[in-house]
Design a protein around this motif. Structure first.
Motif, PDB file in Angstrom:
ATOM      1  N   ILE A   5       0.846  -1.183   0.000  1.00  0.00           N
ATOM      2  CA  ILE A   5       0.000   0.000   0.000  1.00  0.00           C
ATOM      3  C   ILE A   5       0.887   1.241   0.000  1.00  0.00           C
ATOM      4  O   ILE A   5       1.619   1.492   0.955  1.00  0.00           O
ATOM      5  CB  ILE A   5      -0.942   0.011   1.220  1.00  0.00           C
ATOM      6  N   TRP A   6       0.813   1.997  -1.093  1.00  0.00           N
ATOM      7  CA  TRP A   6       1.580   3.229  -1.255  1.00  0.00           C
ATOM      8  C   TRP A   6       0.642   4.420  -1.078  1.00  0.00           C
ATOM      9  O   TRP A   6      -0.480   4.426  -1.594  1.00  0.00           O
ATOM     10  CB  TRP A   6       2.225   3.279  -2.639  1.00  0.00           C
ATOM     11  N   VAL A   7       1.116   5.442  -0.360  1.00  0.00           N
ATOM     12  CA  VAL A   7       0.304   6.610  -0.057  1.00  0.00           C
ATOM     13  C   VAL A   7       1.034   7.871  -0.502  1.00  0.00           C
ATOM     14  O   VAL A   7       2.227   8.034  -0.246  1.00  0.00           O
ATOM     15  CB  VAL A   7      -0.020   6.698   1.447  1.00  0.00           C
ATOM     16  N   MET A   8       0.303   8.770  -1.196  1.00  0.00           N
ATOM     17  CA  MET A   8       0.866  10.048  -1.639  1.00  0.00           C
ATOM     18  C   MET A   8       0.565  11.103  -0.561  1.00  0.00           C
ATOM     19  O   MET A   8      -0.541  11.606  -0.453  1.00  0.00           O
ATOM     20  CB  MET A   8       0.264  10.462  -2.985  1.00  0.00           C
ATOM     21  N   LYS A   9       1.560  11.427   0.236  1.00  0.00           N
ATOM     22  CA  LYS A   9       1.382  12.329   1.371  1.00  0.00           C
ATOM     23  C   LYS A   9       1.194  13.787   0.953  1.00  0.00           C
ATOM     24  O   LYS A   9       0.520  14.556   1.637  1.00  0.00           O
ATOM     25  CB  LYS A   9       2.582  12.208   2.322  1.00  0.00           C
ATOM     26  N   ASP A  10       1.805  14.178  -0.143  1.00  0.00           N
ATOM     27  CA  ASP A  10       1.662  15.541  -0.671  1.00  0.00           C
ATOM     28  C   ASP A  10       1.123  15.407  -2.086  1.00  0.00           C
ATOM     29  O   ASP A  10       1.841  14.959  -2.981  1.00  0.00           O
ATOM     30  CB  ASP A  10       3.000  16.272  -0.640  1.00  0.00           C
ATOM     31  N   TYR A  11      -0.134  15.795  -2.277  1.00  0.00           N
ATOM     32  CA  TYR A  11      -0.792  15.495  -3.545  1.00  0.00           C
ATOM     33  C   TYR A  11      -0.036  16.068  -4.737  1.00  0.00           C
ATOM     34  O   TYR A  11       0.410  17.218  -4.736  1.00  0.00           O
ATOM     35  CB  TYR A  11      -2.226  16.027  -3.544  1.00  0.00           C
TER      36      TYR A  11
ATOM     37  N   SER B 183       2.829  -3.211   4.127  1.00  0.00           N
ATOM     38  CA  SER B 183       3.057  -4.427   3.353  1.00  0.00           C
ATOM     39  C   SER B 183       2.245  -5.540   4.007  1.00  0.00           C
ATOM     40  O   SER B 183       2.400  -5.810   5.213  1.00  0.00           O
ATOM     41  CB  SER B 183       4.539  -4.804   3.336  1.00  0.00           C
ATOM     42  N   ILE B 184       1.360  -6.153   3.227  1.00  0.00           N
ATOM     43  CA  ILE B 184       0.451  -7.166   3.752  1.00  0.00           C
ATOM     44  C   ILE B 184       0.760  -8.500   3.086  1.00  0.00           C
ATOM     45  O   ILE B 184       0.815  -8.595   1.857  1.00  0.00           O
ATOM     46  CB  ILE B 184      -1.012  -6.765   3.502  1.00  0.00           C
ATOM     47  N   GLY B 185       0.969  -9.526   3.904  1.00  0.00           N
ATOM     48  CA  GLY B 185       1.270 -10.847   3.378  1.00  0.00           C
ATOM     49  C   GLY B 185       0.053 -11.560   2.849  1.00  0.00           C
ATOM     50  O   GLY B 185      -1.091 -11.085   2.973  1.00  0.00           O
TER      51      GLY B 185
ATOM     52  N   ASN C 212      -9.079   2.313  14.653  1.00  0.00           N
ATOM     53  CA  ASN C 212      -8.115   1.670  15.540  1.00  0.00           C
ATOM     54  C   ASN C 212      -6.782   1.378  14.858  1.00  0.00           C
ATOM     55  O   ASN C 212      -5.911   0.712  15.428  1.00  0.00           O
ATOM     56  CB  ASN C 212      -8.701   0.372  16.106  1.00  0.00           C
ATOM     57  N   GLY C 213      -6.616   1.881  13.635  1.00  0.00           N
ATOM     58  CA  GLY C 213      -5.367   1.693  12.910  1.00  0.00           C
ATOM     59  C   GLY C 213      -5.312   0.438  12.064  1.00  0.00           C
ATOM     60  O   GLY C 213      -4.329   0.225  11.340  1.00  0.00           O
ATOM     61  N   GLU C 214      -6.350  -0.395  12.125  1.00  0.00           N
ATOM     62  CA  GLU C 214      -6.368  -1.607  11.320  1.00  0.00           C
ATOM     63  C   GLU C 214      -6.839  -1.302   9.899  1.00  0.00           C
ATOM     64  O   GLU C 214      -7.491  -0.289   9.645  1.00  0.00           O
ATOM     65  CB  GLU C 214      -7.270  -2.663  11.967  1.00  0.00           C
ATOM     66  N   ILE C 215      -6.510  -2.191   8.972  1.00  0.00           N
ATOM     67  CA  ILE C 215      -6.825  -2.014   7.558  1.00  0.00           C
ATOM     68  C   ILE C 215      -7.987  -2.934   7.202  1.00  0.00           C
ATOM     69  O   ILE C 215      -7.969  -4.127   7.523  1.00  0.00           O
ATOM     70  CB  ILE C 215      -5.604  -2.346   6.685  1.00  0.00           C
ATOM     71  N   LEU C 216      -9.007  -2.376   6.552  1.00  0.00           N
ATOM     72  CA  LEU C 216     -10.171  -3.161   6.153  1.00  0.00           C
ATOM     73  C   LEU C 216      -9.989  -3.652   4.725  1.00  0.00           C
ATOM     74  O   LEU C 216      -9.721  -2.861   3.810  1.00  0.00           O
ATOM     75  CB  LEU C 216     -11.449  -2.327   6.268  1.00  0.00           C
ATOM     76  N   LEU C 217     -10.150  -4.954   4.523  1.00  0.00           N
ATOM     77  CA  LEU C 217      -9.937  -5.593   3.234  1.00  0.00           C
ATOM     78  C   LEU C 217     -11.164  -6.417   2.848  1.00  0.00           C
ATOM     79  O   LEU C 217     -11.913  -6.875   3.713  1.00  0.00           O
ATOM     80  CB  LEU C 217      -8.710  -6.515   3.279  1.00  0.00           C
TER      81      LEU C 217
ATOM     82  N   LEU D 209     -15.160  -9.892   4.563  1.00  0.00           N
ATOM     83  CA  LEU D 209     -14.494  -8.693   5.042  1.00  0.00           C
ATOM     84  C   LEU D 209     -13.495  -9.098   6.127  1.00  0.00           C
ATOM     85  O   LEU D 209     -13.823  -9.866   7.035  1.00  0.00           O
ATOM     86  CB  LEU D 209     -15.507  -7.697   5.607  1.00  0.00           C
ATOM     87  N   VAL D 210     -12.289  -8.557   6.013  1.00  0.00           N
ATOM     88  CA  VAL D 210     -11.191  -8.929   6.916  1.00  0.00           C
ATOM     89  C   VAL D 210     -10.502  -7.668   7.401  1.00  0.00           C
ATOM     90  O   VAL D 210     -10.274  -6.735   6.620  1.00  0.00           O
ATOM     91  CB  VAL D 210     -10.171  -9.845   6.195  1.00  0.00           C
ATOM     92  N   SER D 211     -10.180  -7.622   8.687  1.00  0.00           N
ATOM     93  CA  SER D 211      -9.365  -6.531   9.218  1.00  0.00           C
ATOM     94  C   SER D 211      -7.955  -7.045   9.453  1.00  0.00           C
ATOM     95  O   SER D 211      -7.755  -8.184   9.896  1.00  0.00           O
ATOM     96  CB  SER D 211      -9.963  -5.985  10.524  1.00  0.00           C
ATOM     97  N   TYR D 212      -6.994  -6.181   9.158  1.00  0.00           N
ATOM     98  CA  TYR D 212      -5.590  -6.546   9.312  1.00  0.00           C
ATOM     99  C   TYR D 212      -4.909  -5.556  10.247  1.00  0.00           C
ATOM    100  O   TYR D 212      -4.999  -4.337  10.038  1.00  0.00           O
ATOM    101  CB  TYR D 212      -4.885  -6.546   7.950  1.00  0.00           C
ATOM    102  N   ASP D 213      -4.270  -6.066  11.275  1.00  0.00           N
ATOM    103  CA  ASP D 213      -3.534  -5.246  12.235  1.00  0.00           C
ATOM    104  C   ASP D 213      -2.072  -5.163  11.790  1.00  0.00           C
ATOM    105  O   ASP D 213      -1.340  -6.159  11.901  1.00  0.00           O
ATOM    106  CB  ASP D 213      -3.626  -5.858  13.631  1.00  0.00           C
ATOM    107  N   PRO D 214      -1.630  -4.011  11.263  1.00  0.00           N
ATOM    108  CA  PRO D 214      -0.253  -3.924  10.757  1.00  0.00           C
ATOM    109  C   PRO D 214       0.804  -4.014  11.854  1.00  0.00           C
ATOM    110  O   PRO D 214       1.956  -4.375  11.567  1.00  0.00           O
ATOM    111  CB  PRO D 214      -0.223  -2.558  10.058  1.00  0.00           C
ATOM    112  N   LYS D 215       0.449  -3.700  13.089  1.00  0.00           N
ATOM    113  CA  LYS D 215       1.421  -3.780  14.186  1.00  0.00           C
ATOM    114  C   LYS D 215       1.684  -5.227  14.604  1.00  0.00           C
ATOM    115  O   LYS D 215       2.811  -5.617  14.860  1.00  0.00           O
ATOM    116  CB  LYS D 215       0.923  -2.968  15.386  1.00  0.00           C
ATOM    117  N   LYS D 216       0.620  -6.013  14.653  1.00  0.00           N
ATOM    118  CA  LYS D 216       0.761  -7.407  15.064  1.00  0.00           C
ATOM    119  C   LYS D 216       0.871  -8.365  13.888  1.00  0.00           C
ATOM    120  O   LYS D 216       1.186  -9.544  14.073  1.00  0.00           O
ATOM    121  CB  LYS D 216      -0.433  -7.808  15.939  1.00  0.00           C
TER     122      LYS D 216
END
Length: 416
Positions: free
Chosen positions: A310-316, A327-329, A366-371, A378-385
């Motif tokens: 997942i790439w994010v453009m911080k300054d448009y 990065s999600i496995g 909560n900082g998790e990613i919804l997929l 529908l799956v939530s992914y916790d990037p920290k854990k």
């Protein structure tokens, strides 16, 4: 009427009388508060609570119809707030819309409820063109000649006037709002070919549409406007991201320019512009899709073995501001493992973007990613854990496509 029916009827009558009493008492108490404070409090409630709220009494219904409430609702829909999810079901025959409100903090958050589409008798099969400020735009998936904008929680809707049609065409849609002009616009990019053309098909076995016509409709006006041709062949799917008043698509590769481009359409000056891509090395192939993460333009890039970057453009519009944020496995939900072979339809979705295993939806508060996996789970992914969690909702349809939606009472005031 049997005994059970009588008990149900008495219970409903008692509940209605209790609700009226509570509504009258609470209305009296609310009258002592300034109007602005009342609206401010209501604007922070989940959309599902507000839908119930407006049926309590006439005074509360009048508050729900206050334009100030919808404006404040939208101002509180911060990027860190959990959204309302619209589930578009296109299986087995008739299209349906469902929703689940992730912002609700009680047992109702685990329930999927069906939405009523008031114009469905005239448009039984439809595609979701886009969502913006609580409004959905739907297009006729059979004939491409009908478009509706409606609020699924207030049931307000409008049918757009017919635009110019071609006998053999391919259509790309977009729907959005520009914060500066305060205008909602529907964009219809039509690729077409003359039926008498001898070069109907390319060697790649895909129909070639050499002509194009960009049509724009501003909500509140009476007719479509044609902007002429477009120099880019966009992938046939609705705009995937609305950022800074710009709609975004991915272009198809062309003969002398095989690399895919990120294209934007500015809803203010109505110009197409190219947006710089991230240096991830994978955007030349059809292995990514666009998204909005906390107000930023994002690209979800598919890797080998089901991995996702997942790439994010911080300054448009600044190429150097692209960063790889997640990065999600690879992951396979449990129910997909159990039904990997059986219960698989030949073709459900007409949208070619849905052939991927996983689709990025949004970030949760909560900082998790919804997929979304295979239009099934529908799956939530916790990037920290690095942990995946399958989300279970009561009443969820068997097959669906998820639309991240900001539920509100918003509507467009059009001239009579």
């Amino acid at each position: 009427m049997d005994l059970d029916d009588e008990r149900v009827a008495k219970r409903r009558k008692t509940m209605l009388e209790d609700d009226r009493g509570v509504g009258q008492q609470t209305t009296t108490e609310m009258e002592t508060l300034p109007h602005e404070i009342i609206v401010d409090i209501l604007s922070r409630l989940p959309i599902t609570s507000l839908v119930q709220f407006k049926f309590v009494c006439k005074g509360w219904r009048a508050l729900a119809q206050d334009p100030l409430l919808s404006d404040m609702q939208l101002s509180w829909k911060a990027p860190t707030t959990n959204p309302c999810l619209i589930l578009h079901c296109d299986f087995p025959i008739r299209n349906q819309l469902y929703f689940v409100d992730l912002s609700v903090h009680n047992h109702d958050k685990d329930k999927v409820k069906r939405l009523y589409v008031p114009f469905q008798t005239s448009m039984p099969e439809f595609d979701v063109v886009g969502t913006c400020n609580g409004l959905l735009c739907l297009s006729d998936s059979l004939y491409n000649d009908a478009l509706y904008v409606y609020n699924p929680f207030t049931m307000d809707f409008m049918e757009l006037p017919k635009s110019r049609q071609y006998s053999d065409q391919e259509v790309v849609f977009g729907f959005g709002f520009h914060p500066k002009t305060k205008q909602y616009k529907v964009v219809k990019i039509v690729y077409y070919r003359n039926t008498s053309s001898s070069s109907s098909y390319s060697r790649a076995r895909r129909v070639v549409y050499p002509q194009s016509d960009v049509q724009v409709f501003t909500l509140g006006t009476s007719a479509w406007r044609s902007l002429g041709k477009v120099a880019y062949q966009l992938i046939r799917r609705p705009s995937e991201a609305l950022v800074n008043g710009r709609l975004h698509w991915v272009s198809r590769p062309r003969r002398y320019y095989p690399a895919r481009r990120l294209m934007s359409f500015d809803l203010e000056d109505e110009q197409f512009r190219e947006v710089p891509k991230p240096d991830c090395g994978g955007l030349n192939r059809c292995n990514f899709h666009l998204c909005v993460l906390r107000g930023f333009l994002a690209a979800a890039v598919y890797g080998n073995y089901g991995k996702l970057e997942i790439w994010v453009m911080k300054d448009y519009n600044v190429k150097e501001s692209w960063i790889k944020e997640f990065s999600i496995g690879a992951y396979m939900p449990k129910c997909l493992k159990q039904n990997l072979v059986r219960d698989r339809p030949l073709k459900i979705w007409k949208n070619p973007s849905n052939g991927k295993v996983v689709r990025l939806l949004c970030l949760l508060d909560n900082g998790e990613i919804l997929l979304e996996y295979k239009n099934r789970v529908l799956v939530s992914y916790d990037p920290k854990k690095g942990k995946f969690t399958d989300l279970v909702f009561q009443g969820i349809p068997h097959w669906f496509q998820t639309v991240v939606h900001a539920g509100s009472f918003n509507w467009i005031n059009t001239p009579s």
